[in-house]
Design a protein around this motif. Structure first.
Motif, short mmCIF file in Angstrom:
data_model
loop_
_atom_site.label_atom_id
_atom_site.label_comp_id
_atom_site.label_asym_id
_atom_site.label_seq_id
_atom_site.Cartn_x
_atom_site.Cartn_y
_atom_site.Cartn_z
N ILE A 1 11.42 25.32 5.51
CA ILE A 1 12.51 25.35 4.75
C ILE A 1 12.64 26.66 4.13
CG2 ILE A 1 14.04 24.20 2.90
CD1 ILE A 1 13.05 21.69 3.95
N GLU B 1 10.91 29.26 4.52
CA GLU B 1 11.32 30.58 5.49
C GLU B 1 12.83 30.58 5.87
OE1 GLU B 1 8.33 29.82 8.46
OE2 GLU B 1 6.65 30.94 7.14
N ALA B 2 13.19 29.47 6.25
CA ALA B 2 14.69 29.56 6.61
C ALA B 2 15.55 30.26 5.35
CB ALA B 2 15.17 28.14 6.88
N ALA B 3 15.18 29.65 4.28
CA ALA B 3 16.02 30.16 2.96
C ALA B 3 15.71 31.83 3.07
CB ALA B 3 15.42 29.72 1.72
#
Lengths: 380, 273
Positions: B165, B167-169
């Motif tokens: 999450i 990294e997605a951010a």
């Protein structure tokens, strides 16, 4: 939007281990390229380097011709779909999909809670909302927009993750084993949908998976990786029909390719347990080698290699026969029998099988493919 | 046998609860009794002479109780805000960022947990005196601004936040501070509630440090105020004293009850007790 992705001389080590060794890879605009390999082969690390989540020790990454090696992940305009979907747990589906757009189009002040509602321009918010609804429609999740991720099933979360990726038309999509948390049936279904999505968007997809079926069914090209190197890069049928190494031959295809040890005689002819196979190796490659034959290339013949049948496996249209060569009980051989074939095969039967020599793949001791051609003799 | 096994845990827990709650009950009982009954050992809840109004009125009027409460509130909130503002980014960095020396820093944080405030009291007092800061709110708050306990507790809780999450951010363009406050802390609200209860209760009830740095009754937090109160009364009126104690304990009980569910989730989730 479609952009090319170019990797030049990428190297990466963690501690003493080199995870990636000098990788060169060029992904064409609009291409669906899969990175496949066993776990630990470096495929995920390579994807993370493209994404910018990991810095390479050596080499460069270019997107659409521009060098992005030093850029932050968000500046590369790539979208990534993670194995765990990585949805923001406290946001609704709508907010999740809107986030990549909000982060790009709204200033820091207008992203803050409460104050943000006043600072953000109504025009931009309307546009964002419209894009979100379009993305949701594309993936058939319009009815889920007001739910939280925790209230969704795995397949639905997967769709939300895809919608979040495609909402901002990125230069390329990066996918890290996105289907591995789904059950088999849903996985097959999502495979079709992903392939259809790729056709419709025409975007560049880089897809990491350890499942060769996924790679074979969806990709334009496959890069098969092993121990930090690309073993072979080519279309799915190239990898299947002309595996460049033993590793590739082993990895691609279900059931796995049949491998038997053979001897290349000084005159070039290939022999299996002393029987000539009607195949000759080019060049000076005398010595032990490995012969690979796909299940569908083996057939029952009046004479040939004696095989003791162990069991048969019915897959609807196909039956697979598993057995051992009589000459060496430790060698399993599997071949496909079309269901139409009027042959009764029972356990413990001894049958004779053969294969056309031109369909065989010959690999040398180092695992690399050896050029071979059929001699005029009939296959044993 | 099955019945015994079923009731035994409740019996043990009940005994424990009785021991913990007895002093509170006694405090309340004393606060409604008349001076004549104060030393009565009976635990009977209804006193012969009901002096609740007298005692509480006296506690509220004799000393500036509201002033003490306000002081306590200012000190507790000041400490809590700075503690959270410093500990959350520190814990995020220790839990989720890769940088050289991270393990060493974490070890130092844990080592610092072992240093009691008493060991630092003298140098802190001398320092504050030299800076002419004694008898200020700042003097009461400053030693507690950096809480290694908070860093440790948040670190334990942040560690379990999914990396993907974050990294997605990062790919979506969140800054590290937005990830830290907007996502990771957001996912650890029970820990924040747990820490807030720990911190507020500890500093609301703290007598030791305010007694060292504050002599001005107008700056006194509740326990120190109570001390002044009992001095004024030469310890004679226990009923009123206990009424005062009951008054200053009440906000903490309310505070705990409000955050109770999060508090329990916070300490069970992070493995901190």
């Amino acid at each position: 939007m479609q952009k090319s992705v170019e990797l030049t001389g990428i190297g990466k080590g963690f501690g003493a281990d080199d995870v990636l060794k000098n990788i060169d890879l060029s992904v064409k605009p609009g291409e669906f390229l899969s990175l496949v390999g066993m776990s630990g082969c470096g495929k995920s690390t390579l994807l993370r380097i493209i994404a910018g989540l990991e810095r390479p020790d050596r080499g460069s990454v270019a997107i659409g011709g521009a060098d992005v090696t030093e850029l932050d992940p968000s500046a590369r305009n790539l979208a990534m779909v993670f194995q765990s979907y990585a949805l923001y747990p406290h946001m609704s589906v709508r907010q999740n999909i809107a986030t990549p757009l909000r982060m790009r189009r709204l200033s820091l002040a207008s992203r803050l809670p409460l104050i943000g509602a006043l600072a953000a321009s109504a025009e931009v918010l309307r546009e964002i909302n419209k894009s979100v609804e379009q993305a949701a429609e594309t993936l058939h999740i319009s009815h889920l927009l007001d739910r939280k991720p925790a209230q969704l099933s795995g397949g639905q979360r997967q769709r939300v993750a895809l919608a979040r990726a495609l909402v901002r038309s990125p230069a390329a999509f990066l996918m890290d084993e996105p289907l591995s948390n789904l059950d088999a049936k849903l996985r097959a279904h999502m495979r079709n949908e992903l392939a259809a999505l790729h056709r419709r968007l025409g975007a560049t997809f880089i897809y990491v998976t350890h499942d060769q079926t996924e790679a074979m069914t969806m990709s334009d090209r496959i890069a098969l990786m092993s121990e930090g190197r690309i073993e072979q890069l080519g279309t799915p049928s190239e990898l299947y029909e002309h595996p460049a190494t033993l590793t590739v031959a082993r990895f691609i295809g279900t059931p796995s390719i049949n491998l038997v040890p053979v001897e290349v005689l000084p005159n070039g002819s290939v022999s299996l347990f002393g029987q000539a196979l009607g195949l000759a190796a080019a060049g000076h490659n005398a010595g032990p080698a490995t012969l690979g034959v796909r299940a569908e290339d083996v057939s029952i013949t009046p004479e040939g290699l004696p095989l003791r049948v162990q069991r048969t496996e019915t897959h609807g249209a196909d039956r697979f026969v598993h057995g051992h060569l009589q000459a060496d009980e430790a060698l399993p051989v599997t071949f496909r029998l079309s269901i139409g074939a009027p042959v009764a095969v029972n356990s413990d039967d001894v049958i004779y099988v053969s294969f056309p020599p031109e369909r065989a793949h010959l690999f040398g001791r180092d695992g690399s493919r050896l050029a071979a051609f059929p001699t005029d003799r009939v296959a044993a | 046998m099955a019945r015994v096994r079923q009731f035994l845990p409740h019996l043990v827990l009940g005994a424990g609860a009785f021991i913990v709650l007895l002093p509170f009950y006694w405090m309340f009982l004393t606060s409604i009794r008349s001076p004549a009954e104060i030393f009565d050992v009976s635990l009977w809840p209804i006193p012969k002479q009901f002096d609740m109004a007298v005692n509480y009125e006296r506690a509220a009027s004799q000393v500036p109780m509201m002033r003490f409460m306000l002081n306590g509130l200012i000190v507790c909130l000041g400490i809590l805000i700075v503690q959270v503002a410093t500990a959350v980014p520190a814990a995020y960095a220790l839990a989720k960022l890769n940088f050289p020396g991270r393990k060493l820093l974490l070890t130092l944080v844990i080592a610092a947990l072992c240093v009691p405030i008493q060991a630092l009291a003298l140098p802190l007092f001398v320092g504050l005196a030299k800076l002419d800061l004694l008898n200020t709110y700042f003097a009461m708050m400053a030693p507690f601004f950096l809480s290694v306990f908070a860093i440790f507790l948040f670190h334990q809780s942040f560690r379990s936040y999914p990396d993907e999450i974050i990294e997605a951010a990062r790919m979506d363009g969140f800054s590290e501070m937005e990830i830290c406050w907007g996502l990771v802390l957001r996912g650890s609200l029970p820990s924040l509630a747990a820490f807030s209860v720990f911190s507020v209760v500890a500093h609301w009830n703290d007598l030791y440090w305010p007694m060292i740095v504050v002599t001005d009754i107008n700056l006194a937090p509740p326990p120190l105020g109570m001390l002044f109160f009992s001095d004024v009364e030469s310890g004679a009126n226990y009923g009123a004293l206990m009424a005062g104690a009951a008054l200053i304990t009440a906000p903490m009980i309310v505070c705990f009850l409000l955050a109770r569910r999060h508090f329990i989730a916070g300490i069970t989730m992070t493995g901190v007790k």
